[in-house]
Scaffold this active site. Structure first.
Site, PDB file in Angstrom:
ATOM      1  N   GLU A  46     -19.426  44.074  10.861  1.00  0.00           N
ATOM      2  CA  GLU A  46     -18.436  43.343  10.036  1.00  0.00           C
ATOM      3  C   GLU A  46     -17.154  44.187   9.922  1.00  0.00           C
ATOM      4  OE1 GLU A  46     -19.413  43.634   5.833  1.00  0.00           O
ATOM      5  OE2 GLU A  46     -18.404  41.748   5.375  1.00  0.00           O
ATOM      6  N   ASN A 106     -13.198  36.356   6.233  1.00  0.00           N
ATOM      7  CA  ASN A 106     -13.967  37.461   6.801  1.00  0.00           C
ATOM      8  C   ASN A 106     -14.738  36.844   7.963  1.00  0.00           C
ATOM      9  OD1 ASN A 106     -15.700  39.567   7.344  1.00  0.00           O
ATOM     10  ND2 ASN A 106     -16.125  40.021   5.208  1.00  0.00           N
ATOM     11  N   LYS A 123     -17.400  34.121   7.035  1.00  0.00           N
ATOM     12  CA  LYS A 123     -18.406  34.505   6.036  1.00  0.00           C
ATOM     13  C   LYS A 123     -18.418  33.543   4.845  1.00  0.00           C
ATOM     14  CE  LYS A 123     -19.745  38.705   3.466  1.00  0.00           C
ATOM     15  NZ  LYS A 123     -19.385  40.136   3.285  1.00  0.00           N
ATOM     16  N   GLU A 142     -14.026  41.430  -2.245  1.00  0.00           N
ATOM     17  CA  GLU A 142     -14.035  40.380  -1.215  1.00  0.00           C
ATOM     18  C   GLU A 142     -13.605  39.029  -1.779  1.00  0.00           C
ATOM     19  OE1 GLU A 142     -16.874  40.114   2.003  1.00  0.00           O
ATOM     20  OE2 GLU A 142     -17.887  41.874   1.186  1.00  0.00           O
ATOM     21  N   CYS A 168     -22.892  40.219   6.855  1.00  0.00           N
ATOM     22  CA  CYS A 168     -23.291  41.084   5.739  1.00  0.00           C
ATOM     23  C   CYS A 168     -24.060  40.369   4.640  1.00  0.00           C
ATOM     24  CB  CYS A 168     -22.076  41.818   5.188  1.00  0.00           C
ATOM     25  SG  CYS A 168     -22.609  43.236   4.181  1.00  0.00           S
ATOM     26  N   ASN A 193     -21.303  45.943   6.057  1.00  0.00           N
ATOM     27  CA  ASN A 193     -20.745  47.154   5.418  1.00  0.00           C
ATOM     28  C   ASN A 193     -21.384  47.184   4.044  1.00  0.00           C
ATOM     29  OD1 ASN A 193     -17.658  48.204   6.575  1.00  0.00           O
ATOM     30  ND2 ASN A 193     -18.490  46.292   7.365  1.00  0.00           N
TER      31      ASN A 193
HETATM   32  N1  CDV Z   1     -19.947  43.592   2.723  1.00  0.00           N
HETATM   33  C1  CDV Z   1     -20.931  43.060   1.962  1.00  0.00           C
HETATM   34  O1  CDV Z   1     -21.116  41.841   1.943  1.00  0.00           O
HETATM   35  N2  CDV Z   1     -21.636  43.930   1.230  1.00  0.00           N
HETATM   36  C2  CDV Z   1     -22.672  43.508   0.307  1.00  0.00           C
HETATM   37  C3  CDV Z   1     -22.765  44.481  -0.829  1.00  0.00           C
HETATM   38  C4  CDV Z   1     -21.624  44.344  -1.771  1.00  0.00           C
HETATM   39  C5  CDV Z   1     -24.049  44.312  -1.623  1.00  0.00           C
HETATM   40  C6  CDV Z   1     -24.022  43.392   0.984  1.00  0.00           C
HETATM   41  O2  CDV Z   1     -24.700  42.387   0.752  1.00  0.00           O
HETATM   42  O3  CDV Z   1     -24.438  44.306   1.687  1.00  0.00           O
END
Ligand code: CDV
Length: 310
Positions: A46, A106, A123, A142, A168, A193
């Protein structure tokens, strides 16, 4: 047998000051390794082109536009497209997308071995918050910088199989996988991330965070009988630590490859897309076994509605 040899290309930390060109040269070095290993597809994380900028608060939202790409490919990323095409390799990576009409997403893309963008995903499950929240050990903005994705969870027929993408936080939601599972997905590629520390619960151990990550992707793979390639950006970005845990998960939900470091590192596995068939025709033959007459709440409500008290 429909084998696709995949490189999950974990990136180590990207500092705020690092340029797109510097990052792309690191990505190209990993691609070179993937080529030597005979890979047909390389998957990066990501927001692969920059630091994880949603941790930085800009009072003026427009200042964050420096982290966004208004075109894809662009001058900085064109070498990735060119090299992957030369190598006959598919490619997927995430980036912050600024659309022509001013929307912010995203995003991740899937590029076929001929260098054509065949898939785009934006996303949907955006974590974090909109405003600066001083009680948090670090910010996760975000919801300030991105709009929720507007493309749903499409899948694409390419490279001899059916591919989908997620990003993510999407990986923690069973709906993500099931939406694609219902379209016969055979491989889901996703980048993440994930901060090593919960910004509201410092006592949460790194082990526990890695456990929740693996639990989610392994369950999603098994319950939809699909390969899942989950790729981290890891290590310390300007003092903010991201966990690693890049994994390749088979359609039985088993981890078949995992990174060992928090730096730039590829893991490689020859994934047979036909391994998805058994699960799809037996315990997860959706057509025979799903009972949609009992699933109405899943799309009818978001939050919990408690039963009436006695
Ligand atoms: N980049 C993300 O979406 N990170 C989230 C964190 C904030 C929990 C994740 O689900 O990994």
């Amino acid at each position: 047998m429909r084998e696709i040899k995949v490189a999950a290309a974990q990136l180590g930390p990207i500092q705020k000051a690092e340029s797109r060109e510097e990052v792309v040269s690191r990505m190209l070095a990993l691609m070179e390794e993937a080529k030597t290993a005979g890979c047909n597809l390389i998957v990066y994380p990501e927001l692969a082109l920059t630091t994880f900028f949603p941790r930085w608060y800009h009072e003026n939202r427009a200042e964050a536009d420096e982290w966004f790409e208004a075109e894809m490919p662009n001058a900085a990323t064109q070498p990735l497209f060119d090299k992957a095409k030369e190598y006959g390799m598919g490619l997927s990576f995430g980036y912050a997308e600024l659309t022509e009409d001013g929307h912010h997403f995203n995003t991740s893309i899937l590029v076929d071995p001929q260098g054509k963008i065949v898939g785009k995903y934006r996303k949907i499950h955006l974590p974090g918050h909109v405003e600066y929240e001083p009680e948090r050990t670090h910010q996760h903005l975000e919801k300030r910088y991105f709009e929720p994705g507007d493309l749903g969870f499409p899948v694409w027929r390419t490279m001899g199989g059916i591919f989908g993408m997620a990003i993510c936080n999407d990986r923690r939601w069973p709906e993500t996988y099931r939406e694609m599972g219902l379209q016969g997905v055979e491989m889901i590629v996703l980048g993440f991330n994930t901060p090593s520390v919960n910004n509201l619960r410092g006592a949460e151990a790194l082990n526990q965070r890695l456990f929740h990550h693996k639990l989610s992707v392994q369950a999603g793979a098994y319950q939809n009988s699909t390969w899942v390639i989950a790729v981290a950006k890891a290590g310390s970005e300007d003092g903010n630590h991201l966990m690693a845990g890049t994994v390749i998960v088979n359609p039985d939900g088993e981890i078949v490859a995992e990174t060992k470091t928090e730096g730039d590192e590829i893991i490689v596995h020859a994934c047979d897309l036909d391994d998805t068939v058994f699960g799809k025709e037996t315990v997860f033959d959706f057509k025979r076994h799903r009972r949609i007459e009992h699933y109405g709440r899943i799309t009818a409500q978001t939050g919990v509605i408690l039963p009436p008290e006695d």
